[in-house]
Design an enzyme around this catalytic site. Structure first.
Site, short mmCIF file in Angstrom:
data_model
loop_
_atom_site.label_atom_id
_atom_site.label_comp_id
_atom_site.label_asym_id
_atom_site.label_seq_id
_atom_site.Cartn_x
_atom_site.Cartn_y
_atom_site.Cartn_z
CG HIS A 15 -36.52 -16.45 0.19
ND1 HIS A 15 -37.85 -15.95 1.67
CD2 HIS A 15 -35.40 -16.18 0.89
CE1 HIS A 15 -36.66 -14.93 2.20
NE2 HIS A 15 -35.25 -15.24 1.75
CD GLU A 16 -31.82 -18.25 1.10
OE1 GLU A 16 -30.83 -16.98 0.87
OE2 GLU A 16 -31.96 -17.88 1.94
CG HIS B 37 -31.33 -12.24 -0.07
ND1 HIS B 37 -32.04 -11.40 0.50
CD2 HIS B 37 -32.58 -13.75 0.97
CE1 HIS B 37 -33.31 -11.70 1.30
NE2 HIS B 37 -32.75 -13.11 1.47
CG ASP C 79 -34.86 -12.30 4.48
OD1 ASP C 79 -33.80 -12.46 5.48
OD2 ASP C 79 -35.03 -12.80 4.18
ZN ZN Z 1 -34.04 -13.64 2.98
#
Ligand code: ZN
Length: 329
Positions: free
Chosen positions: A139-140, A143, A215
């Site tokens: 997930h990170e 980003h 988010d």
């Molecule tokens: Zn996030």
């Protein structure tokens, strides 16, 4: 931690530095936060793998450890533990050893203490499972890749999968320059970055978690502001709809805040959706083109839990662009 400082009685030039710590900034007396009082704030988050190992070393002092004890391994299995949790862990292990009439701590004491402390800590600081760690890492990484690739946002300063508060991890860009205006292009890129975490989860796990709700909220809010406040949708035009969220109208009737009809409301919703959908497609293409970096970044995060700018940017050195034909705009 408590603030135990008497703030009165200091002149400006007395060369006294006052330091204080708290874990409840939210309930501090606002007077203490006024300019000229505590001017610098340093956030101390939860420790990463290396930090935990060092903290364990500190608290292991004075506790004889048997040779089989591997502090590095304990550090690996205690993701999400605070310094106090780790201290507690070793103290519990020492109690178990004492109950057994042993002078030396064994790995087994630590394992048993882990179960005991772990259950208690789960309520406070949550022990992170390997699966959760993997999901957060991808997930990170999602980003972070977008921050790096998109021209008007980033660069990435650090990426972490150490849980803080309700978030599983974070990706932090370098602090922004003071700019008076935000541009449409930059706002679109910010929406793309917001969607990157969820997109990475989709690509890797073919399933999604609830972890991206913040988010999604942020992306929707920004897209709506573009349409209703900044005149950035041709279909809606340069008209402000609704009121500024910053203004507070006490006692104002909700029905009166809507100064437009249902038709306009529908167009606004369609435009918000169009912006988010287009950002999604573009962001997904970028992440797919960098699938190799997505994997190497997630692997590095799982290993180290927190990486800095240099380590992150090095991942792009051997990057081979992957071409995908799907999802074209
Ligand atoms: Zn996030």
């Amino acid at each position: 931690n408590q603030l135990l400082v008497e703030m009165d009685g200091f002149g400006v030039n007395e060369g006294i530095i006052v330091m204080a710590a708290t874990n409840r900034v939210d309930i501090l007396d606002p007077a203490i936060l006024r300019p000229g009082r505590f001017d610098r704030k340093v956030m101390v988050g939860r420790p990463d793998i290396k930090g935990r190992e060092e903290i364990l070393k500190v608290h292991a002092k004075g506790k004889p450890l048997s040779e089989e004890i591997n502090l590095q391994q304990i550090a690996q299995t205690t993701a999400g533990f605070t310094g106090a949790d780790l201290e507690n862990l070793l103290n519990e292990a020492a109690i178990l050893a004492a109950k057994d009439n042993r002078v030396f701590l064994k790995q087994d004491d630590i394992k048993k203490a882990f179960v005991k402390v772990g259950i208690g800590a789960e309520k406070k600081s949550r022990v992170i499972s390997e699966k959760e760690k993997r999901i957060t890492a991808f997930h990170e990484a999602g980003h972070a890749i977008l921050f790096h690739v998109l021209p008007d946002v980033g660069p990435v300063y650090s990426v972490s999968i150490i849980p803080t508060g309700s978030a599983g991890g974070y990706t932090m860009p370098l602090p922004e320059k003071d700019e008076m205006f935000n541009t449409k292009g930059k706002m679109l890129q910010n929406i793309m970055v917001d969607l990157g975490g969820r997109i990475a989860e989709e690509i890797i796990f073919k399933d999604v978690t609830t972890g991206a709700s913040q988010d999604i909220k942020q992306a929707s809010k920004l897209a709506r502001a573009m349409v209703t406040q900044y005149g950035m949708s041709d279909r809606v035009g340069m008209i402000q709809y609704g009121s500024d969220e910053d203004e507070v109208f006490i006692g104002r009737d909700l029905a009166h805040t809507k100064s437009y009809g249902n038709e306009i409301a529908d167009v606004i919703d369609e435009e918000v959706k169009r912006i988010v959908d287009e950002c999604y497609t573009k962001a997904k293409n970028i992440i797919l083109e960098h699938e190799d970096v997505l994997h190497s970044c997630a692997a590095l995060l799982i290993e180290k839990e927190k990486i800095g700018q240099e380590e992150f940017e090095a991942l792009f050195k051997n990057h081979e662009p992957v071409m995908h034909n799907d999802g074209e705009m």
